[in-house]
Design a protein around this motif. Structure first.
Motif, PDB file in Angstrom:
ATOM      1  N   VAL A   1       2.291  18.007  11.907  1.00  0.00           N
ATOM      2  CA  VAL A   1       1.508  16.706  10.672  1.00  0.00           C
ATOM      3  C   VAL A   1      -0.017  17.033  10.424  1.00  0.00           C
ATOM      4  CG1 VAL A   1       0.796  14.542  11.086  1.00  0.00           C
ATOM      5  CG2 VAL A   1       2.842  15.299  11.796  1.00  0.00           C
ATOM      6  N   LEU A   2      -0.512  17.931   9.569  1.00  0.00           N
ATOM      7  CA  LEU A   2      -2.021  17.821   9.425  1.00  0.00           C
ATOM      8  C   LEU A   2      -2.493  16.438   9.389  1.00  0.00           C
ATOM      9  CD1 LEU A   2      -1.150  21.159   7.159  1.00  0.00           C
ATOM     10  CD2 LEU A   2      -1.086  21.063   9.546  1.00  0.00           C
TER      11      LEU A   2
ATOM     12  N   THR B   1       0.931  -1.121  -0.330  1.00  0.00           N
ATOM     13  CA  THR B   1       0.021   0.187  -0.163  1.00  0.00           C
ATOM     14  C   THR B   1       0.496   1.492  -0.037  1.00  0.00           C
ATOM     15  OG1 THR B   1      -0.280  -0.133   2.366  1.00  0.00           O
ATOM     16  CG2 THR B   1      -1.586  -1.174   1.218  1.00  0.00           C
ATOM     17  N   ARG B   2       0.264   2.128  -0.668  1.00  0.00           N
ATOM     18  CA  ARG B   2       0.855   3.494  -1.085  1.00  0.00           C
ATOM     19  C   ARG B   2       0.366   4.479  -0.296  1.00  0.00           C
ATOM     20  NH1 ARG B   2       3.478   4.720  -6.121  1.00  0.00           N
ATOM     21  NH2 ARG B   2       1.196   4.721  -6.700  1.00  0.00           N
ATOM     22  N   PHE B   3       0.433   5.884   0.340  1.00  0.00           N
ATOM     23  CA  PHE B   3       0.086   6.917   0.390  1.00  0.00           C
ATOM     24  C   PHE B   3       0.313   8.294   0.028  1.00  0.00           C
ATOM     25  CE2 PHE B   3       2.736   6.248   4.622  1.00  0.00           C
ATOM     26  CZ  PHE B   3       2.574   7.545   4.664  1.00  0.00           C
ATOM     27  N   PHE B   4      -0.561   9.578   0.176  1.00  0.00           N
ATOM     28  CA  PHE B   4       0.174  10.286  -0.405  1.00  0.00           C
ATOM     29  C   PHE B   4       0.384  11.791   0.287  1.00  0.00           C
ATOM     30  CE2 PHE B   4      -1.274  15.081  -2.367  1.00  0.00           C
ATOM     31  CZ  PHE B   4      -0.022  14.763  -3.587  1.00  0.00           C
ATOM     32  N   THR B   5       0.979  12.008   0.489  1.00  0.00           N
ATOM     33  CA  THR B   5       1.560  13.278   0.965  1.00  0.00           C
ATOM     34  C   THR B   5       1.978  15.131   0.067  1.00  0.00           C
ATOM     35  OG1 THR B   5       4.156  13.021   0.737  1.00  0.00           O
ATOM     36  CG2 THR B   5       2.509  11.935   2.764  1.00  0.00           C
ATOM     37  N   ASN B   6       1.781  15.999   0.564  1.00  0.00           N
ATOM     38  CA  ASN B   6       1.770  17.016   0.647  1.00  0.00           C
ATOM     39  C   ASN B   6       2.857  17.301   1.428  1.00  0.00           C
ATOM     40  OD1 ASN B   6       1.186  18.172  -2.372  1.00  0.00           O
ATOM     41  ND2 ASN B   6      -1.402  17.843  -0.829  1.00  0.00           N
ATOM     42  N   TYR B   7       3.808  18.426   1.643  1.00  0.00           N
ATOM     43  CA  TYR B   7       4.571  18.809   2.200  1.00  0.00           C
ATOM     44  C   TYR B   7       5.669  20.124   1.888  1.00  0.00           C
ATOM     45  CZ  TYR B   7       8.858  16.751  -0.448  1.00  0.00           C
ATOM     46  OH  TYR B   7       9.764  16.384  -1.353  1.00  0.00           O
TER      47      TYR B   7
ATOM     48  N   ILE C   1       3.205  18.775   6.591  1.00  0.00           N
ATOM     49  CA  ILE C   1       3.074  17.856   6.258  1.00  0.00           C
ATOM     50  C   ILE C   1       1.825  17.218   5.937  1.00  0.00           C
ATOM     51  CG2 ILE C   1       4.088  15.968   7.560  1.00  0.00           C
ATOM     52  CD1 ILE C   1       4.880  14.441   5.360  1.00  0.00           C
ATOM     53  N   ALA C   2       0.657  16.527   4.989  1.00  0.00           N
ATOM     54  CA  ALA C   2      -0.300  16.359   5.265  1.00  0.00           C
ATOM     55  C   ALA C   2      -0.481  15.355   4.614  1.00  0.00           C
ATOM     56  CB  ALA C   2      -1.138  17.496   4.329  1.00  0.00           C
ATOM     57  N   MET C   3      -0.983  14.407   4.690  1.00  0.00           N
ATOM     58  CA  MET C   3      -1.174  12.872   4.166  1.00  0.00           C
ATOM     59  C   MET C   3      -2.984  12.541   4.074  1.00  0.00           C
ATOM     60  SD  MET C   3       1.008  11.303   7.349  1.00  0.00           S
ATOM     61  CE  MET C   3      -0.062  11.617   8.409  1.00  0.00           C
ATOM     62  N   ASP C   4      -2.766  12.103   2.467  1.00  0.00           N
ATOM     63  CA  ASP C   4      -4.120  11.506   2.136  1.00  0.00           C
ATOM     64  C   ASP C   4      -4.096   9.740   2.523  1.00  0.00           C
ATOM     65  OD1 ASP C   4      -6.987  10.549   1.400  1.00  0.00           O
ATOM     66  OD2 ASP C   4      -6.325  12.218   1.126  1.00  0.00           O
ATOM     67  N   LEU C   5      -4.117   9.309   3.508  1.00  0.00           N
ATOM     68  CA  LEU C   5      -4.128   7.490   3.930  1.00  0.00           C
ATOM     69  C   LEU C   5      -5.745   6.905   3.573  1.00  0.00           C
ATOM     70  CD1 LEU C   5      -3.604   8.234   7.737  1.00  0.00           C
ATOM     71  CD2 LEU C   5      -1.352   7.392   5.581  1.00  0.00           C
TER      72      LEU C   5
ATOM     73  N   HIS D   1      -6.243  14.891   8.499  1.00  0.00           N
ATOM     74  CA  HIS D   1      -7.327  15.015   8.505  1.00  0.00           C
ATOM     75  C   HIS D   1      -8.515  14.096   8.728  1.00  0.00           C
ATOM     76  CE1 HIS D   1      -7.772  12.852   4.733  1.00  0.00           C
ATOM     77  NE2 HIS D   1      -6.636  13.034   4.664  1.00  0.00           N
ATOM     78  N   GLY D   2      -9.998  14.179   8.727  1.00  0.00           N
ATOM     79  CA  GLY D   2     -10.445  12.674   8.842  1.00  0.00           C
ATOM     80  C   GLY D   2     -11.891  12.689   7.647  1.00  0.00           C
ATOM     81  N   GLY D   3     -12.780  11.850   7.441  1.00  0.00           N
ATOM     82  CA  GLY D   3     -13.096  11.741   6.803  1.00  0.00           C
ATOM     83  C   GLY D   3     -12.787  12.524   4.758  1.00  0.00           C
ATOM     84  N   GLU D   4     -14.264  12.849   4.366  1.00  0.00           N
ATOM     85  CA  GLU D   4     -14.050  13.398   3.359  1.00  0.00           C
ATOM     86  C   GLU D   4     -12.710  14.565   2.496  1.00  0.00           C
ATOM     87  OE1 GLU D   4     -14.952  10.982   0.650  1.00  0.00           O
ATOM     88  OE2 GLU D   4     -15.553   9.587   2.237  1.00  0.00           O
ATOM     89  N   GLU D   5     -11.977  14.949   3.683  1.00  0.00           N
ATOM     90  CA  GLU D   5     -10.621  15.603   3.473  1.00  0.00           C
ATOM     91  C   GLU D   5     -10.033  15.454   2.432  1.00  0.00           C
ATOM     92  OE1 GLU D   5     -10.380  18.907   6.070  1.00  0.00           O
ATOM     93  OE2 GLU D   5     -12.046  19.421   7.067  1.00  0.00           O
ATOM     94  N   ALA D   6      -8.937  15.456   2.009  1.00  0.00           N
ATOM     95  CA  ALA D   6      -7.239  15.375   1.139  1.00  0.00           C
ATOM     96  C   ALA D   6      -6.440  16.075   1.816  1.00  0.00           C
ATOM     97  CB  ALA D   6      -7.883  15.396   0.292  1.00  0.00           C
ATOM     98  N   ALA D   7      -5.415  15.797   1.754  1.00  0.00           N
ATOM     99  CA  ALA D   7      -4.086  16.161   2.065  1.00  0.00           C
ATOM    100  C   ALA D   7      -3.574  17.668   1.129  1.00  0.00           C
ATOM    101  CB  ALA D   7      -3.303  15.583   1.647  1.00  0.00           C
ATOM    102  N   PHE D   8      -4.391  18.850   1.675  1.00  0.00           N
ATOM    103  CA  PHE D   8      -4.178  20.447   1.359  1.00  0.00           C
ATOM    104  C   PHE D   8      -2.990  20.732   0.527  1.00  0.00           C
ATOM    105  CE2 PHE D   8      -9.340  19.716   2.399  1.00  0.00           C
ATOM    106  CZ  PHE D   8      -9.372  19.380   1.284  1.00  0.00           C
TER     107      PHE D   8
END
Length: 90
Positions: A48-49, A23-29, A73-77, A51-58
């Motif tokens: 570390v930013l 598996t992989r996950f996406f990040t912005n940093y 860093i913001a991750m979209d798990l 989030h929950g629900g339907e948000e993303a790594a903004f």
């Protein structure tokens, strides 16, 4: 590495396998040096930013925290990339 030139960079990272599959996950940093395009060699406090629900790594939130002096860093798990498209394993 998906974007290695912007003031807010993006990449995918390997995570723990799920059901025996990789598996992989996406990040912005970003950090203040990337914001100013100067290499100061300084250390920055980090955030570390999460989030929950339907948000993303903004990206805009990462840029804001970096502009305020943090390495951020913001991750979209949840399996999405910045434009909320599904993250693929290719």
């Amino acid at each position: 590495m998906l974007d290695s030139t912007s003031v807010a960079r993006s990449m995918t990272c390997e995570s723990v396998p799920r059901e025996g599959k990789p598996t992989r996950f996406f990040t912005n940093y970003s950090n203040p040096d990337l914001q100013t395009e100067k290499k100061t060699g300084r250390k920055f406090p980090g955030i570390v930013l999460a989030h929950g629900g339907e948000e993303a790594a903004f990206r805009n939130r990462v840029k804001k925290w970096a502009a305020d002096g943090y390495a951020a860093i913001a991750m979209d798990l949840g399996g999405k990339v910045t434009d909320c498209q599904p993250l693929t394993m290719d």
